[in-house]
Design a protein around this motif. Structure first.
Motif, PDB file in Angstrom:
ATOM      1  N   GLN A 151      63.611  44.962  25.519  1.00 54.79           N
ATOM      2  CA  GLN A 151      62.612  45.563  24.637  1.00 54.79           C
ATOM      3  C   GLN A 151      61.383  46.054  25.412  1.00 54.79           C
ATOM      4  O   GLN A 151      60.236  45.767  25.080  1.00 54.79           O
ATOM      5  CB  GLN A 151      62.178  44.550  23.558  1.00 54.79           C
ATOM      6  N   GLU A 152      61.685  46.832  26.474  1.00 56.32           N
ATOM      7  CA  GLU A 152      60.578  47.359  27.269  1.00 56.32           C
ATOM      8  C   GLU A 152      61.003  48.654  27.973  1.00 56.32           C
ATOM      9  O   GLU A 152      62.189  48.922  28.174  1.00 56.32           O
ATOM     10  CB  GLU A 152      60.117  46.343  28.315  1.00 56.32           C
ATOM     11  N   TRP A 153      60.004  49.453  28.338  1.00 50.01           N
ATOM     12  CA  TRP A 153      60.228  50.654  29.118  1.00 50.01           C
ATOM     13  C   TRP A 153      60.272  50.291  30.588  1.00 50.01           C
ATOM     14  O   TRP A 153      59.432  49.522  31.064  1.00 50.01           O
ATOM     15  CB  TRP A 153      59.125  51.678  28.870  1.00 50.01           C
ATOM     16  N   THR A 154      61.248  50.839  31.313  1.00 51.50           N
ATOM     17  CA  THR A 154      61.433  50.535  32.725  1.00 51.50           C
ATOM     18  C   THR A 154      61.264  51.800  33.559  1.00 51.50           C
ATOM     19  O   THR A 154      61.811  52.853  33.224  1.00 51.50           O
ATOM     20  CB  THR A 154      62.829  49.940  32.980  1.00 51.50           C
ATOM     21  N   GLU A 155      60.518  51.669  34.645  1.00 51.71           N
ATOM     22  CA  GLU A 155      60.220  52.806  35.504  1.00 51.71           C
ATOM     23  C   GLU A 155      61.461  53.310  36.235  1.00 51.71           C
ATOM     24  O   GLU A 155      62.257  52.530  36.755  1.00 51.71           O
ATOM     25  CB  GLU A 155      59.165  52.404  36.533  1.00 51.71           C
ATOM     26  N   MET A 156      61.629  54.627  36.259  1.00 50.04           N
ATOM     27  CA  MET A 156      62.645  55.242  37.097  1.00 50.04           C
ATOM     28  C   MET A 156      62.012  55.642  38.422  1.00 50.04           C
ATOM     29  O   MET A 156      60.804  55.880  38.500  1.00 50.04           O
ATOM     30  CB  MET A 156      63.257  56.464  36.404  1.00 50.04           C
ATOM     31  N   ARG A 157      62.811  55.718  39.473  1.00 44.41           N
ATOM     32  CA  ARG A 157      62.315  56.041  40.807  1.00 44.41           C
ATOM     33  C   ARG A 157      62.329  57.553  41.020  1.00 44.41           C
ATOM     34  O   ARG A 157      63.292  58.224  40.669  1.00 44.41           O
ATOM     35  CB  ARG A 157      63.218  55.368  41.850  1.00 44.41           C
ATOM     36  N   ARG A 158      61.238  58.058  41.594  1.00 41.76           N
ATOM     37  CA  ARG A 158      61.252  59.459  42.018  1.00 41.76           C
ATOM     38  C   ARG A 158      62.015  59.522  43.338  1.00 41.76           C
ATOM     39  O   ARG A 158      61.536  59.062  44.370  1.00 41.76           O
ATOM     40  CB  ARG A 158      59.841  60.018  42.195  1.00 41.76           C
ATOM     41  N   VAL A 159      63.200  60.101  43.310  1.00 37.37           N
ATOM     42  CA  VAL A 159      64.040  60.147  44.494  1.00 37.37           C
ATOM     43  C   VAL A 159      63.497  61.194  45.464  1.00 37.37           C
ATOM     44  O   VAL A 159      63.263  60.918  46.644  1.00 37.37           O
ATOM     45  CB  VAL A 159      65.497  60.503  44.121  1.00 37.37           C
ATOM     46  N   GLY A 188      61.421  65.402  45.088  1.00 38.85           N
ATOM     47  CA  GLY A 188      61.080  66.521  44.210  1.00 38.85           C
ATOM     48  C   GLY A 188      60.883  66.078  42.778  1.00 38.85           C
ATOM     49  O   GLY A 188      60.072  65.198  42.478  1.00 38.85           O
ATOM     50  N   ALA A 189      61.655  66.678  41.868  1.00 43.47           N
ATOM     51  CA  ALA A 189      61.554  66.362  40.441  1.00 43.47           C
ATOM     52  C   ALA A 189      62.709  65.507  39.960  1.00 43.47           C
ATOM     53  O   ALA A 189      62.947  65.410  38.754  1.00 43.47           O
ATOM     54  CB  ALA A 189      61.500  67.662  39.639  1.00 43.47           C
ATOM     55  N   VAL A 190      63.438  64.867  40.871  1.00 42.38           N
ATOM     56  CA  VAL A 190      64.599  64.048  40.516  1.00 42.38           C
ATOM     57  C   VAL A 190      64.198  62.581  40.410  1.00 42.38           C
ATOM     58  O   VAL A 190      63.640  62.010  41.353  1.00 42.38           O
ATOM     59  CB  VAL A 190      65.734  64.205  41.555  1.00 42.38           C
ATOM     60  N   PHE A 191      64.509  61.965  39.255  1.00 43.46           N
ATOM     61  CA  PHE A 191      64.238  60.545  39.010  1.00 43.46           C
ATOM     62  C   PHE A 191      65.566  59.834  38.763  1.00 43.46           C
ATOM     63  O   PHE A 191      66.451  60.376  38.091  1.00 43.46           O
ATOM     64  CB  PHE A 191      63.328  60.383  37.788  1.00 43.46           C
ATOM     65  N   ASP A 192      65.701  58.609  39.296  1.00 42.97           N
ATOM     66  CA  ASP A 192      66.987  57.925  39.134  1.00 42.97           C
ATOM     67  C   ASP A 192      66.833  56.462  38.744  1.00 42.97           C
ATOM     68  O   ASP A 192      65.734  55.894  38.774  1.00 42.97           O
ATOM     69  CB  ASP A 192      67.842  58.058  40.392  1.00 42.97           C
ATOM     70  N   TYR A 193      67.986  55.867  38.375  1.00 42.81           N
ATOM     71  CA  TYR A 193      68.035  54.451  37.996  1.00 42.81           C
ATOM     72  C   TYR A 193      69.460  53.949  38.243  1.00 42.81           C
ATOM     73  O   TYR A 193      70.426  54.519  37.714  1.00 42.81           O
ATOM     74  CB  TYR A 193      67.672  54.280  36.515  1.00 42.81           C
ATOM     75  N   ALA A 194      69.572  52.919  39.064  1.00 47.33           N
ATOM     76  CA  ALA A 194      70.881  52.323  39.334  1.00 47.33           C
ATOM     77  C   ALA A 194      71.261  51.377  38.207  1.00 47.33           C
ATOM     78  O   ALA A 194      70.401  50.669  37.656  1.00 47.33           O
ATOM     79  CB  ALA A 194      70.858  51.570  40.662  1.00 47.33           C
ATOM     80  N   ASN A 195      72.533  51.370  37.845  1.00 43.30           N
ATOM     81  CA  ASN A 195      73.044  50.514  36.760  1.00 43.30           C
ATOM     82  C   ASN A 195      72.227  50.669  35.481  1.00 43.30           C
ATOM     83  O   ASN A 195      71.604  49.714  34.996  1.00 43.30           O
ATOM     84  CB  ASN A 195      73.052  49.047  37.201  1.00 43.30           C
ATOM     85  N   PRO A 196      72.207  51.869  34.912  1.00 45.15           N
ATOM     86  CA  PRO A 196      71.428  52.109  33.693  1.00 45.15           C
ATOM     87  C   PRO A 196      72.002  51.313  32.527  1.00 45.15           C
ATOM     88  O   PRO A 196      73.146  50.852  32.575  1.00 45.15           O
ATOM     89  CB  PRO A 196      71.605  53.609  33.468  1.00 45.15           C
ATOM     90  N   PRO A 197      71.218  51.143  31.467  1.00 44.32           N
ATOM     91  CA  PRO A 197      71.719  50.395  30.310  1.00 44.32           C
ATOM     92  C   PRO A 197      72.913  51.096  29.671  1.00 44.32           C
ATOM     93  O   PRO A 197      73.026  52.325  29.705  1.00 44.32           O
ATOM     94  CB  PRO A 197      70.514  50.370  29.364  1.00 44.32           C
ATOM     95  N   SER A 198      73.807  50.301  29.124  1.00 49.38           N
ATOM     96  CA  SER A 198      74.964  50.872  28.437  1.00 49.38           C
ATOM     97  C   SER A 198      74.522  51.479  27.108  1.00 49.38           C
ATOM     98  O   SER A 198      73.475  51.137  26.561  1.00 49.38           O
ATOM     99  CB  SER A 198      76.027  49.794  28.197  1.00 49.38           C
ATOM    100  N   GLY A 199      75.330  52.364  26.579  1.00 51.20           N
ATOM    101  CA  GLY A 199      74.976  53.015  25.324  1.00 51.20           C
ATOM    102  C   GLY A 199      74.075  54.206  25.552  1.00 51.20           C
ATOM    103  O   GLY A 199      73.966  54.743  26.661  1.00 51.20           O
ATOM    104  N   GLU A 200      73.407  54.648  24.500  1.00 49.55           N
ATOM    105  CA  GLU A 200      72.515  55.794  24.594  1.00 49.55           C
ATOM    106  C   GLU A 200      71.341  55.504  25.531  1.00 49.55           C
ATOM    107  O   GLU A 200      70.916  54.362  25.669  1.00 49.55           O
ATOM    108  CB  GLU A 200      71.975  56.165  23.210  1.00 49.55           C
ATOM    109  N   ILE A 201      70.831  56.548  26.140  1.00 50.83           N
ATOM    110  CA  ILE A 201      69.677  56.412  27.040  1.00 50.83           C
ATOM    111  C   ILE A 201      68.489  57.140  26.421  1.00 50.83           C
ATOM    112  O   ILE A 201      68.539  58.350  26.179  1.00 50.83           O
ATOM    113  CB  ILE A 201      69.980  56.977  28.432  1.00 50.83           C
ATOM    114  N   ASN A 202      67.445  56.388  26.144  1.00 49.54           N
ATOM    115  CA  ASN A 202      66.208  56.958  25.625  1.00 49.54           C
ATOM    116  C   ASN A 202      65.201  57.081  26.758  1.00 49.54           C
ATOM    117  O   ASN A 202      64.976  56.118  27.507  1.00 49.54           O
ATOM    118  CB  ASN A 202      65.635  56.068  24.518  1.00 49.54           C
ATOM    119  N   LEU A 203      64.593  58.259  26.865  1.00 48.99           N
ATOM    120  CA  LEU A 203      63.659  58.535  27.952  1.00 48.99           C
ATOM    121  C   LEU A 203      62.282  58.898  27.422  1.00 48.99           C
ATOM    122  O   LEU A 203      62.143  59.431  26.323  1.00 48.99           O
ATOM    123  CB  LEU A 203      64.175  59.690  28.808  1.00 48.99           C
ATOM    124  N   ARG A 204      61.291  58.602  28.230  1.00 50.10           N
ATOM    125  CA  ARG A 204      59.968  59.159  28.022  1.00 50.10           C
ATOM    126  C   ARG A 204      59.401  59.521  29.386  1.00 50.10           C
ATOM    127  O   ARG A 204      59.822  58.979  30.412  1.00 50.10           O
ATOM    128  CB  ARG A 204      59.043  58.179  27.289  1.00 50.10           C
TER     129      ARG A 204
END
Length: 251
Positions: free
Chosen positions: A190-198, A200-216
């Motif tokens: 129940q929290e927002w988790t930071e993605m890494r700026r790899v 340029g404008a590319v952001f990533d996350y290893a082992n993302p949550p299963s199901g739909e992905i909500n972004l902000r």
């Protein structure tokens, strides 16, 4: 809603960057500009922003690589007006470009695509003379980007692999905003988790949550720094290279 490949290419080919009548930066800054070689005069799909084909064709290929304005990748997607100073050759309006790459020239802030560089000239003959110079003195200012009628799009990076690795780049951002951070929602925590700026404008996350992905994503502009949440989740069966409509746009 996923955008089909045909739709993606169509948007890239027909959307032009329409400069606003009022700029986000009133004064111009002196600098220099050059151009890079391109077999079709468009941008570089392997540009350091990670935009891919979007970086080649957005704004009808009037794009630029920048150095000082790169700002560790935060400058990716910014829009500028540049005009050269040789009165006998240069157009008063100059050229409007989208930053899609990193590049350094001879004391230049802009390395323009051939299409963008040509627009510095007042006509074809004048543009041909500017190409002979190779590097020209310019003045530039930042202007709002305009993608009329289109929402912000999340493009899943080609190196993504469901479900082990998720990377995304944000496209078609209106206005004079910098995307400074991206987060995804962790339902179990129940929290927002930071993605890494790899890069340029590319952001990533290893082992993302299963199901739909909500972004902000966090934007910085004249109104300050704030978060913008997508109104449309990326579906659980997301695929590398796919583009998904956020159903939001900045005004």
């Amino acid at each position: 809603m996923e955008l089909s490949l045909k739709h993606q290419v169509g948007l890239m080919c027909v959307i032009l960057l329409l400069p606003s009548l009022c700029s986000s930066q009133d004064s111009f800054t002196d600098s220099r500009a050059t151009y890079y070689g391109s077999p079709d005069c468009y941008g570089n799909p392997r540009g350091a922003c990670g935009f891919g084909e979007y970086g080649r064709t957005v704004n009808d290929g009037s794009v630029a690589a920048v150095s000082r304005l790169w700002r560790n990748g935060t400058g990716c997607g910014a829009c500028y007006q540049a005009r050269c100073k040789l009165e006998q050759y240069c157009d008063e309006e100059g050229t409007y470009v989208v930053v899609t790459d990193y590049g350094e020239g001879d004391r230049t802030d802009f390395v323009l695509s051939p299409r963008a560089y040509k627009k510095l000239g007042r006509n074809d003959k004048a543009a041909a003379e500017l190409f002979k110079y190779g590097v020209v003195d310019i003045e530039y200012r930042r202007v709002p980007c305009r993608y009329e009628g289109y929402n912000i799009v999340f493009k899943v990076h080609e190196r993504s692999k469901n479900p082990e690795y998720f990377a995304v780049v944000i496209l078609y951002v209106n206005g004079a905003y910098d995307v400074t951070a991206v987060q995804l929602w962790q339902e179990d925590c129940q929290e927002w988790t930071e993605m890494r700026r790899v890069y340029g404008a590319v952001f990533d996350y290893a082992n993302p949550p299963s199901g739909e992905i909500n972004l902000r994503f966090q934007v910085s502009g004249s109104a300050g720094i704030y978060w913008v949440q997508s109104q449309n989740a990326i579906p659980s069966d997301w695929t590398a290279g796919a583009a998904y409509d956020s159903q939001v746009q900045l005004t």
